[in-house]
Structures are given as C-alpha cells and as structure tokens.
Design a protein around this motif. Sequence first.
Motif, mmCIF file in Angstrom:
data_model
loop_
_atom_site.group_PDB
_atom_site.id
_atom_site.type_symbol
_atom_site.label_atom_id
_atom_site.label_comp_id
_atom_site.label_asym_id
_atom_site.label_seq_id
_atom_site.Cartn_x
_atom_site.Cartn_y
_atom_site.Cartn_z
ATOM 1 N N TYR A 148 0.853 -1.184 0.000
ATOM 2 C CA TYR A 148 0.000 0.000 0.000
ATOM 3 C C TYR A 148 0.884 1.227 0.000
ATOM 4 O O TYR A 148 2.065 1.158 0.305
ATOM 5 C CB TYR A 148 -0.960 0.027 1.197
ATOM 6 N N VAL A 185 -8.167 10.408 -11.525
ATOM 7 C CA VAL A 185 -7.158 9.359 -11.370
ATOM 8 C C VAL A 185 -6.006 9.600 -12.331
ATOM 9 O O VAL A 185 -6.184 10.120 -13.433
ATOM 10 C CB VAL A 185 -7.766 7.945 -11.558
ATOM 11 N N GLU A 186 -4.808 9.225 -11.887
ATOM 12 C CA GLU A 186 -3.602 9.414 -12.692
ATOM 13 C C GLU A 186 -3.592 8.462 -13.879
ATOM 14 O O GLU A 186 -3.871 7.278 -13.741
ATOM 15 C CB GLU A 186 -2.363 9.139 -11.850
ATOM 16 N N ASP A 237 -13.205 11.465 -8.972
ATOM 17 C CA ASP A 237 -11.785 11.413 -8.637
ATOM 18 C C ASP A 237 -11.003 11.542 -9.934
ATOM 19 O O ASP A 237 -11.298 10.869 -10.919
ATOM 20 C CB ASP A 237 -11.478 10.075 -7.948
ATOM 21 N N GLU A 286 -4.989 10.280 2.328
ATOM 22 C CA GLU A 286 -5.630 9.251 1.501
ATOM 23 C C GLU A 286 -4.852 7.942 1.537
ATOM 24 O O GLU A 286 -3.633 7.920 1.335
ATOM 25 C CB GLU A 286 -5.710 9.733 0.051
ATOM 26 N N LEU A 322 -10.379 7.127 1.254
ATOM 27 C CA LEU A 322 -9.942 6.338 0.106
ATOM 28 C C LEU A 322 -11.031 6.341 -0.946
ATOM 29 O O LEU A 322 -12.193 6.605 -0.642
ATOM 30 C CB LEU A 322 -9.560 4.911 0.519
ATOM 31 N N TYR A 361 -4.078 5.680 -0.683
ATOM 32 C CA TYR A 361 -4.131 5.855 -2.132
ATOM 33 C C TYR A 361 -4.219 4.543 -2.895
ATOM 34 O O TYR A 361 -4.961 4.422 -3.864
ATOM 35 C CB TYR A 361 -2.918 6.666 -2.585
ATOM 36 N N GLN A 362 -3.452 3.555 -2.491
ATOM 37 C CA GLN A 362 -3.482 2.244 -3.145
ATOM 38 C C GLN A 362 -3.266 1.166 -2.101
ATOM 39 O O GLN A 362 -2.452 1.341 -1.194
ATOM 40 C CB GLN A 362 -2.387 2.133 -4.218
ATOM 41 N N LEU A 403 0.324 5.756 0.758
ATOM 42 C CA LEU A 403 -0.529 6.859 1.162
ATOM 43 C C LEU A 403 -0.198 8.099 0.347
ATOM 44 O O LEU A 403 0.918 8.242 -0.147
ATOM 45 C CB LEU A 403 -0.318 7.180 2.645
ATOM 46 N N LYS A 404 -1.173 8.993 0.261
ATOM 47 C CA LYS A 404 -0.974 10.339 -0.297
ATOM 48 C C LYS A 404 -1.664 11.284 0.663
ATOM 49 O O LYS A 404 -2.885 11.435 0.614
ATOM 50 C CB LYS A 404 -1.607 10.468 -1.684
#
Length: 147
Positions: free
Chosen positions: A57, A128-129, A126, A63, A100, A65-66, A59-60
């Motif tokens: 995982y 998303v990138e 959101d 968040e 999240l 993030y993943q 974080l951002k």
Amino acid sequence: MGQLAKIWFDGWQDAHARIVPAELTRLRTLPSFEERLLAALTGVRVAGILGAPVGFYFLKGAELYQLYVSSVARGSGVAAALMADAEARLGMSGVHTAWLACAIGNDRAARFYEKSGWLRTGTVTDDVEVPGGTFALEVWRYEKSHR
C-alpha cells in the motif's frame, strides 16, 4: 519493483477492467503501473518476504491511495495487516479523517473496507492518474476517523 507492479496490474485488471470505462482500462498497462510505482517508491509499504512480495500500500496525505494484495494471498489476512499498518501510519502522521476511493462496482473491496470500519460517505469524481494527465472517474468515497 517489477513484482509489485505486477501485483498492482493484475489486481487492478481483476477488480476494475470490467467496471470502469474501456478508455481507462486501455491506459492501465503494466508499464503505466511501473511508472506510478517508481514515483511513489519511498512511501510504499510491502507485505511478504524479501523477493516475494504478496501485497503493498501507499498513502498520499490523508488518503489511503493504493492497497493491493496478490491473488494467491487473498483471504490470508495480508490485506487486514496492510490496512492496520496504513491506519496506524495515518494516525501517527496526525490525520484525523482518512479517506480512500473505491471504484463503483468493486464490491469485494467495498466489503473489505466496510468490514475494516470505513464508512462510505458518497460518490465523488476522482481525477485518477493516467499517462500524460488525469481521467475523471466517479468513485465511492470512504472515510475513517483516526481521532
């Protein structure tokens, strides 16, 4: 890094390819995950033995993030351990309300988040990138207080 990118790519394809717009799925290539992982590498937390990761995982800010777990490790408690570690790091960093994003229709992930005490607070857009920019995607937003 290649093994983590493969976990992310495979997990994303398994959970999202059938429920998000096809144009986003086309942009989610293994190299795109490798690039995003490389950019976040210093903050990635990994589960598994050296050379054989089973999940990760990162974080951002506030968040989560993943968070991804390999298919062979699903149901083993790895996701719960990663979640507990992420929540501890969020709390230690002073985050009061973590959040999240969950793709609408990703029911397996949604059940896991809810079982872990996260509350679905609504649907949001959101950005998303993606390679070269962002893609606007409607997602479920989950939050959890860390006070």
